[in-house]
Design an enzyme around this catalytic site. Sequence first.
Site, PDB file in Angstrom:
ATOM      1  N   GLU A 149      -0.129  46.290  -1.753  1.00 11.44           N
ATOM      2  CA  GLU A 149      -1.040  47.577  -1.963  1.00 11.44           C
ATOM      3  C   GLU A 149       0.062  48.809  -2.164  1.00 11.44           C
ATOM      4  O   GLU A 149      -0.415  49.506  -2.448  1.00 11.44           O
ATOM      5  CB  GLU A 149      -2.050  47.547  -1.112  1.00 11.44           C
ATOM      6  CG  GLU A 149      -3.151  46.667  -1.148  1.00 11.44           C
ATOM      7  CD  GLU A 149      -3.519  47.067  -2.183  1.00 11.44           C
ATOM      8  OE1 GLU A 149      -3.884  47.697  -3.622  1.00 11.44           O
ATOM      9  OE2 GLU A 149      -4.316  45.662  -2.904  1.00 11.44           O
ATOM     10  N   TYR A 183      -7.063  35.439  -9.024  1.00 15.54           N
ATOM     11  CA  TYR A 183      -7.364  37.075  -7.795  1.00 15.54           C
ATOM     12  C   TYR A 183      -8.612  37.460  -7.842  1.00 15.54           C
ATOM     13  O   TYR A 183      -8.836  37.039  -6.020  1.00 15.54           O
ATOM     14  CB  TYR A 183      -6.484  37.116  -8.196  1.00 15.54           C
ATOM     15  CG  TYR A 183      -6.215  39.039  -7.187  1.00 15.54           C
ATOM     16  CD1 TYR A 183      -5.486  38.793  -5.838  1.00 15.54           C
ATOM     17  CD2 TYR A 183      -6.536  40.315  -7.169  1.00 15.54           C
ATOM     18  CE1 TYR A 183      -5.786  39.704  -4.961  1.00 15.54           C
ATOM     19  CE2 TYR A 183      -6.574  41.098  -6.136  1.00 15.54           C
ATOM     20  CZ  TYR A 183      -6.035  40.805  -5.078  1.00 15.54           C
ATOM     21  OH  TYR A 183      -5.884  41.448  -3.771  1.00 15.54           O
ATOM     22  N   TRP A 188      -2.161  47.082 -10.506  1.00 12.02           N
ATOM     23  CA  TRP A 188      -2.911  45.222  -9.409  1.00 12.02           C
ATOM     24  C   TRP A 188      -2.214  44.161 -10.966  1.00 12.02           C
ATOM     25  O   TRP A 188      -1.354  42.676 -10.292  1.00 12.02           O
ATOM     26  CB  TRP A 188      -3.675  44.877  -9.782  1.00 12.02           C
ATOM     27  CG  TRP A 188      -3.734  43.981  -8.718  1.00 12.02           C
ATOM     28  CD1 TRP A 188      -4.814  43.025  -8.894  1.00 12.02           C
ATOM     29  CD2 TRP A 188      -3.272  44.147  -7.201  1.00 12.02           C
ATOM     30  NE1 TRP A 188      -4.094  41.724  -7.520  1.00 12.02           N
ATOM     31  CE2 TRP A 188      -3.114  43.137  -6.415  1.00 12.02           C
ATOM     32  CE3 TRP A 188      -2.918  44.918  -6.388  1.00 12.02           C
ATOM     33  CZ2 TRP A 188      -2.978  42.466  -5.005  1.00 12.02           C
ATOM     34  CZ3 TRP A 188      -1.870  45.100  -5.099  1.00 12.02           C
ATOM     35  CH2 TRP A 188      -2.399  43.483  -4.454  1.00 12.02           C
TER      36      TRP A 188
END
Length: 177
Positions: A38, A16, A46
Amino acid sequence: MHTRCQFANTTEMIAYHDNEWGQIKTTSQQVFEALCLESMQAGLSWSIILKKRLALRQAFAQFDITQLAKFDEADIDRLMTNKGIIRHRKKIQAMVNNAQCALAIEDDPELPDFKHYIYETAQQLLEDYDCNEEEINKAFMKLLKKRGFKFIGPTTIESFLETIGVYNHHDLQCYLR
């Protein structure tokens, strides 16, 4: 071997970090997906979002703004039973609402498409607030809320602007800085 940001500490997070985080997005759908993810991440790590991203894409019509904007209460009820996603009703409702808001921007002949609207707004705020990120985050949040967007506090906005490459928050020693 590259020196990376400290958060890139698993195979998934490294991929990522190296291939997505902090890079300019090329389509409205990519920008919208970043905003959705988000918003979903609020209060979570995350790594959880990355693990659930494929299921989130499948559940939310690949974050296709037009398709997701058509979701109704029956779709939201169905999503609440999907064990592969974050089953938080207000977040799910916000994704549908935000698709409708993004579609309104896309459909407004006086505005650019959603991607350009986001990047042009960010650029204007960077200039208006002399790159004061705290003020930019608050101002951006207020502008989006005025357009009806939900689940987008200043921390979510900061993470969103990092993700789409407006802010460069790579660690100083990171090879992508």
